[in-house]
Write a protein that holds these residues in place. Structure first.
Motif, PDB file in Angstrom:
ATOM      1  N   ASP A  63      34.685  85.069  48.717  1.00 39.10           N
ATOM      2  CA  ASP A  63      34.664  85.738  47.406  1.00 39.10           C
ATOM      3  C   ASP A  63      33.670  86.891  47.363  1.00 39.10           C
ATOM      4  OD1 ASP A  63      36.516  83.917  46.417  1.00 39.10           O
ATOM      5  OD2 ASP A  63      34.958  82.491  45.816  1.00 39.10           O
ATOM      6  N   ASN A  64      33.360  87.450  48.521  1.00 41.12           N
ATOM      7  CA  ASN A  64      32.340  88.493  48.574  1.00 41.12           C
ATOM      8  C   ASN A  64      32.704  89.746  47.785  1.00 41.12           C
ATOM      9  OD1 ASN A  64      30.807  86.847  50.131  1.00 41.12           O
ATOM     10  ND2 ASN A  64      31.049  87.986  52.037  1.00 41.12           N
ATOM     11  N   ALA A  65      33.981  90.084  47.680  1.00 40.97           N
ATOM     12  CA  ALA A  65      34.380  91.334  47.017  1.00 40.97           C
ATOM     13  C   ALA A  65      33.911  91.365  45.559  1.00 40.97           C
ATOM     14  CB  ALA A  65      35.887  91.511  47.099  1.00 40.97           C
ATOM     15  N   ASP A  66      34.165  90.296  44.829  1.00 44.26           N
ATOM     16  CA  ASP A  66      33.772  90.264  43.416  1.00 44.26           C
ATOM     17  C   ASP A  66      32.254  90.273  43.259  1.00 44.26           C
ATOM     18  OD1 ASP A  66      36.408  90.199  42.708  1.00 44.26           O
ATOM     19  OD2 ASP A  66      36.484  88.016  42.470  1.00 44.26           O
ATOM     20  N   ALA A  67      31.578  89.526  44.107  1.00 43.42           N
ATOM     21  CA  ALA A  67      30.135  89.435  43.988  1.00 43.42           C
ATOM     22  C   ALA A  67      29.450  90.748  44.378  1.00 43.42           C
ATOM     23  CB  ALA A  67      29.600  88.301  44.834  1.00 43.42           C
ATOM     24  N   ILE A  68      29.986  91.435  45.395  1.00 46.29           N
ATOM     25  CA  ILE A  68      29.419  92.730  45.782  1.00 46.29           C
ATOM     26  C   ILE A  68      29.586  93.728  44.646  1.00 46.29           C
ATOM     27  CG2 ILE A  68      29.771  94.714  47.295  1.00 46.29           C
ATOM     28  CD1 ILE A  68      30.192  92.788  49.585  1.00 46.29           C
ATOM     29  N   ALA A  69      30.732  93.684  43.969  1.00 42.18           N
ATOM     30  CA  ALA A  69      30.939  94.568  42.825  1.00 42.18           C
ATOM     31  C   ALA A  69      29.921  94.272  41.725  1.00 42.18           C
ATOM     32  CB  ALA A  69      32.356  94.403  42.290  1.00 42.18           C
TER      33      ALA A  69
END
Length: 265
Positions: A63-69
Protein backbone atom coordinates in the motif's frame (compact mmCIF):
# COMPACT_ATOMS: atom_id res chain seq x y z
CA UNK A 1 3.77 2.54 2.83
CA UNK A 2 0.84 2.86 5.22
CA UNK A 3 -0.19 5.95 7.10
CA UNK A 4 -0.56 4.95 10.72
CA UNK A 5 -1.38 8.00 12.77
CA UNK A 6 -1.99 11.70 12.50
CA UNK A 7 -3.03 13.23 15.79
CA UNK A 8 -3.14 17.01 16.36
CA UNK A 9 -3.29 18.01 19.99
CA UNK A 10 -3.07 21.06 22.20
CA UNK A 11 0.48 21.74 23.29
CA UNK A 12 0.98 21.23 27.01
CA UNK A 13 3.70 23.17 28.75
CA UNK A 14 5.00 24.61 25.49
CA UNK A 15 6.12 28.19 25.45
CA UNK A 16 3.66 30.32 23.55
CA UNK A 17 4.39 33.69 22.00
CA UNK A 18 1.67 35.86 20.55
CA UNK A 19 1.89 38.62 17.97
CA UNK A 20 -0.83 41.20 17.41
CA UNK A 21 -1.77 41.13 13.72
CA UNK A 22 -4.59 43.67 13.61
CA UNK A 23 -7.01 45.64 15.72
CA UNK A 24 -10.28 47.04 14.39
CA UNK A 25 -13.09 48.91 16.12
CA UNK A 26 -16.72 49.13 15.06
CA UNK A 27 -18.83 51.38 17.23
CA UNK A 28 -18.22 50.08 20.74
CA UNK A 29 -16.66 46.67 19.77
CA UNK A 30 -12.93 46.05 19.32
CA UNK A 31 -11.68 42.92 17.51
CA UNK A 32 -8.01 41.94 17.81
CA UNK A 33 -6.34 39.16 15.79
CA UNK A 34 -3.29 37.43 17.27
CA UNK A 35 -0.81 34.92 15.84
CA UNK A 36 -0.19 32.41 18.63
CA UNK A 37 3.01 30.48 18.02
CA UNK A 38 3.15 26.77 18.88
CA UNK A 39 -0.53 26.82 19.80
CA UNK A 40 -0.96 23.17 18.79
CA UNK A 41 1.29 20.14 18.59
CA UNK A 42 0.86 16.85 16.79
CA UNK A 43 2.46 13.55 15.87
CA UNK A 44 2.02 11.73 12.58
CA UNK A 45 3.44 8.32 11.69
CA UNK A 46 3.97 6.49 8.40
CA UNK A 47 4.81 2.84 7.81
CA UNK A 48 6.83 1.81 4.73
CA UNK A 49 6.64 -1.79 3.57
CA UNK A 50 9.53 -3.67 1.90
CA UNK A 51 9.78 -6.91 -0.09
CA UNK A 52 11.70 -9.81 1.40
CA UNK A 53 15.48 -9.29 1.42
CA UNK A 54 15.05 -5.82 -0.10
CA UNK A 55 15.78 -2.32 1.17
CA UNK A 56 14.57 -0.29 -1.81
CA UNK A 57 11.56 1.90 -1.14
CA UNK A 58 9.07 0.98 -3.88
CA UNK A 59 5.95 3.10 -4.42
CA UNK A 60 4.16 0.22 -6.16
CA UNK A 61 4.73 -2.33 -3.38
CA UNK A 62 1.86 -3.18 -1.02
CA UNK A 63 0.00 0.00 0.00
CA UNK A 64 2.98 2.30 -0.43
CA UNK A 65 1.38 4.41 -3.19
CA UNK A 66 -1.35 5.87 -0.97
CA UNK A 67 0.95 6.41 1.97
CA UNK A 68 3.65 8.11 -0.14
CA UNK A 69 0.99 10.47 -1.46
CA UNK A 70 -0.03 11.26 2.13
CA UNK A 71 3.60 11.80 3.11
CA UNK A 72 4.13 14.16 0.17
CA UNK A 73 1.01 16.09 1.15
CA UNK A 74 2.30 16.42 4.69
CA UNK A 75 5.69 17.61 3.44
CA UNK A 76 3.94 20.28 1.41
CA UNK A 77 2.01 21.40 4.48
CA UNK A 78 5.22 21.45 6.50
CA UNK A 79 6.54 24.10 4.13
CA UNK A 80 3.82 26.40 5.45
CA UNK A 81 5.29 28.96 7.84
CA UNK A 82 2.64 28.13 10.45
CA UNK A 83 3.94 24.57 10.87
CA UNK A 84 7.24 23.75 12.57
CA UNK A 85 8.66 20.22 12.55
CA UNK A 86 10.29 19.48 15.91
CA UNK A 87 11.61 15.97 15.24
CA UNK A 88 11.71 13.23 12.59
CA UNK A 89 12.69 9.68 13.47
CA UNK A 90 12.91 6.58 11.28
CA UNK A 91 13.22 3.04 12.60
CA UNK A 92 13.98 0.22 10.16
CA UNK A 93 12.88 -3.36 10.83
CA UNK A 94 13.63 -6.83 9.47
CA UNK A 95 11.73 -10.07 9.99
CA UNK A 96 13.41 -12.91 11.95
CA UNK A 97 13.66 -15.38 9.07
CA UNK A 98 17.12 -15.76 7.58
CA UNK A 99 20.48 -14.93 9.13
CA UNK A 100 20.45 -12.61 12.12
CA UNK A 101 23.52 -10.64 10.99
CA UNK A 102 22.05 -10.08 7.55
CA UNK A 103 18.73 -9.02 9.06
CA UNK A 104 20.40 -6.33 11.18
CA UNK A 105 22.05 -4.84 8.10
CA UNK A 106 18.79 -5.07 6.17
CA UNK A 107 16.89 -3.21 8.90
CA UNK A 108 19.49 -0.43 8.93
CA UNK A 109 19.36 -0.14 5.13
CA UNK A 110 15.58 0.21 5.19
CA UNK A 111 15.84 3.01 7.74
CA UNK A 112 18.37 4.83 5.57
CA UNK A 113 16.25 4.45 2.42
CA UNK A 114 13.28 5.95 4.21
CA UNK A 115 15.31 8.80 5.68
CA UNK A 116 16.77 9.64 2.27
CA UNK A 117 13.30 9.87 0.79
CA UNK A 118 12.06 12.11 3.61
CA UNK A 119 14.98 14.54 3.44
CA UNK A 120 14.54 14.86 -0.33
CA UNK A 121 10.93 15.98 0.16
CA UNK A 122 11.14 17.84 3.47
CA UNK A 123 13.89 20.37 2.96
CA UNK A 124 16.17 21.34 5.86
CA UNK A 125 14.78 18.46 7.94
CA UNK A 126 17.00 16.50 10.27
CA UNK A 127 16.12 12.82 10.48
CA UNK A 128 17.44 10.45 13.11
CA UNK A 129 17.60 6.75 12.27
CA UNK A 130 17.76 3.49 14.17
CA UNK A 131 17.05 -0.14 13.36
CA UNK A 132 15.79 -3.34 14.90
CA UNK A 133 16.00 -6.92 13.63
CA UNK A 134 13.10 -8.90 15.04
CA UNK A 135 13.64 -12.20 16.83
CA UNK A 136 11.30 -15.17 16.68
CA UNK A 137 10.14 -14.41 20.22
CA UNK A 138 8.75 -11.09 18.92
CA UNK A 139 6.11 -13.13 17.07
CA UNK A 140 4.55 -14.43 20.30
CA UNK A 141 1.91 -11.64 20.76
CA UNK A 142 0.74 -12.08 17.15
CA UNK A 143 0.47 -15.86 17.42
CA UNK A 144 -1.39 -15.63 20.73
CA UNK A 145 -4.13 -13.65 18.99
CA UNK A 146 -4.47 -16.09 16.10
CA UNK A 147 -6.22 -19.41 15.57
CA UNK A 148 -3.91 -22.11 14.21
CA UNK A 149 -3.17 -25.77 14.54
CA UNK A 150 -0.42 -26.77 16.97
CA UNK A 151 -0.58 -23.32 18.51
CA UNK A 152 0.85 -24.39 21.87
CA UNK A 153 3.76 -26.15 20.21
CA UNK A 154 4.46 -23.07 18.09
CA UNK A 155 4.47 -20.79 21.13
CA UNK A 156 6.86 -23.16 22.91
CA UNK A 157 9.29 -23.01 20.00
CA UNK A 158 9.12 -19.21 19.83
CA UNK A 159 9.75 -18.85 23.57
CA UNK A 160 12.46 -21.52 23.78
CA UNK A 161 15.72 -20.54 25.43
CA UNK A 162 17.55 -23.66 24.25
CA UNK A 163 17.03 -23.11 20.53
CA UNK A 164 19.00 -20.66 18.42
CA UNK A 165 17.17 -18.38 15.95
CA UNK A 166 18.16 -20.67 13.08
CA UNK A 167 16.94 -23.76 14.96
CA UNK A 168 13.61 -22.14 15.74
CA UNK A 169 13.03 -21.43 12.06
CA UNK A 170 13.91 -25.01 11.18
CA UNK A 171 11.37 -26.33 13.70
CA UNK A 172 8.64 -24.05 12.36
CA UNK A 173 9.34 -25.11 8.77
CA UNK A 174 8.66 -28.74 9.77
CA UNK A 175 4.98 -27.73 10.15
CA UNK A 176 3.88 -26.80 6.59
CA UNK A 177 0.58 -25.19 7.50
CA UNK A 178 2.11 -23.19 10.33
CA UNK A 179 5.01 -22.08 8.17
CA UNK A 180 2.59 -20.96 5.44
CA UNK A 181 0.88 -18.64 7.98
CA UNK A 182 4.22 -17.18 8.99
CA UNK A 183 5.38 -16.78 5.41
CA UNK A 184 2.22 -15.13 4.05
CA UNK A 185 0.74 -13.33 7.06
CA UNK A 186 3.13 -12.71 9.95
CA UNK A 187 6.59 -12.14 8.49
CA UNK A 188 5.65 -9.64 5.72
CA UNK A 189 4.30 -7.20 8.33
CA UNK A 190 7.73 -7.18 10.04
CA UNK A 191 9.64 -6.03 6.94
CA UNK A 192 9.10 -2.33 7.25
CA UNK A 193 10.24 1.01 8.51
CA UNK A 194 8.32 3.55 10.55
CA UNK A 195 8.62 7.31 10.22
CA UNK A 196 7.45 9.43 13.17
CA UNK A 197 7.17 13.19 12.75
CA UNK A 198 6.43 15.56 15.62
CA UNK A 199 5.46 19.14 14.91
CA UNK A 200 3.93 22.30 16.30
CA UNK A 201 1.59 24.67 14.52
CA UNK A 202 0.77 28.34 14.90
CA UNK A 203 -2.83 29.51 15.06
CA UNK A 204 -4.61 32.79 14.46
CA UNK A 205 -7.09 33.64 17.21
CA UNK A 206 -9.48 36.53 17.64
CA UNK A 207 -10.24 38.40 20.81
CA UNK A 208 -13.13 40.84 21.03
CA UNK A 209 -14.33 43.10 23.78
CA UNK A 210 -16.73 46.00 24.26
CA UNK A 211 -15.41 49.49 24.81
CA UNK A 212 -17.65 52.05 26.51
CA UNK A 213 -17.99 55.30 24.59
CA UNK A 214 -16.57 58.29 26.46
CA UNK A 215 -19.31 60.13 28.33
CA UNK A 216 -19.48 63.95 28.29
CA UNK A 217 -18.24 65.60 31.41
CA UNK A 218 -21.13 66.34 33.78
CA UNK A 219 -22.27 69.91 33.96
CA UNK A 220 -21.43 71.63 37.23
CA UNK A 221 -24.32 71.62 39.63
CA UNK A 222 -25.88 75.06 40.05
CA UNK A 223 -24.69 76.72 43.20
CA UNK A 224 -27.35 78.24 45.47
CA UNK A 225 -27.42 82.00 45.19
CA UNK A 226 -27.56 83.80 48.49
CA UNK A 227 -30.47 86.16 48.72
CA UNK A 228 -29.43 89.79 48.70
CA UNK A 229 -30.24 91.49 51.95
CA UNK A 230 -32.13 94.73 51.52
CA UNK A 231 -29.94 97.74 52.11
CA UNK A 232 -30.67 99.23 55.48
CA UNK A 233 -30.61 102.95 55.85
CA UNK A 234 -30.16 104.69 59.08
CA UNK A 235 -33.49 105.88 60.13
CA UNK A 236 -33.56 109.63 60.76
CA UNK A 237 -34.07 110.69 64.30
CA UNK A 238 -37.50 112.12 65.08
CA UNK A 239 -37.81 115.80 64.57
CA UNK A 240 -38.85 118.02 67.46
CA UNK A 241 -39.93 121.68 67.31
CA UNK A 242 -38.03 123.87 69.71
CA UNK A 243 -38.68 127.51 70.43
CA UNK A 244 -35.56 129.39 71.30
CA UNK A 245 -35.61 132.08 73.93
CA UNK A 246 -33.27 134.37 72.16
CA UNK A 247 -34.68 134.90 68.74
CA UNK A 248 -38.15 133.54 68.95
CA UNK A 249 -37.44 131.66 65.70
CA UNK A 250 -38.92 128.23 65.37
CA UNK A 251 -36.49 125.64 63.92
CA UNK A 252 -36.57 121.86 63.38
CA UNK A 253 -33.93 120.11 65.44
CA UNK A 254 -33.27 116.34 65.32
CA UNK A 255 -34.15 114.63 68.54
CA UNK A 256 -30.56 113.48 69.02
CA UNK A 257 -29.20 116.93 68.77
CA UNK A 258 -31.95 118.19 70.98
CA UNK A 259 -30.90 115.68 73.60
CA UNK A 260 -27.34 116.86 73.31
CA UNK A 261 -28.29 120.45 73.73
CA UNK A 262 -30.31 119.83 76.80
CA UNK A 263 -27.42 118.02 78.38
CA UNK A 264 -25.12 120.95 77.89
CA UNK A 265 -27.42 123.49 79.40
Amino acid sequence: MTLLLAVPMVAVGAKRDSLLLSSTQSEDKVVERYLVRNAESGVTQFEMMFPINNSTLQSTFADNADAIAALNSFAKSAADTTMHITSMEVVGYASPDGQETKNKALAAARAKATADYVTSHCKDSKVTTSSHAYLWSDCIPTVEGMTMDEKDEVLAILASKSHSETEKQAELMKMPQVWMIFKNTILPTMRNSKLTIAYTKDSVVEKSYVVKSPQPAPKPAPQPVAEAKPETKEKPYPVAIVETDETGIIVEVPQKERHHRRKNR
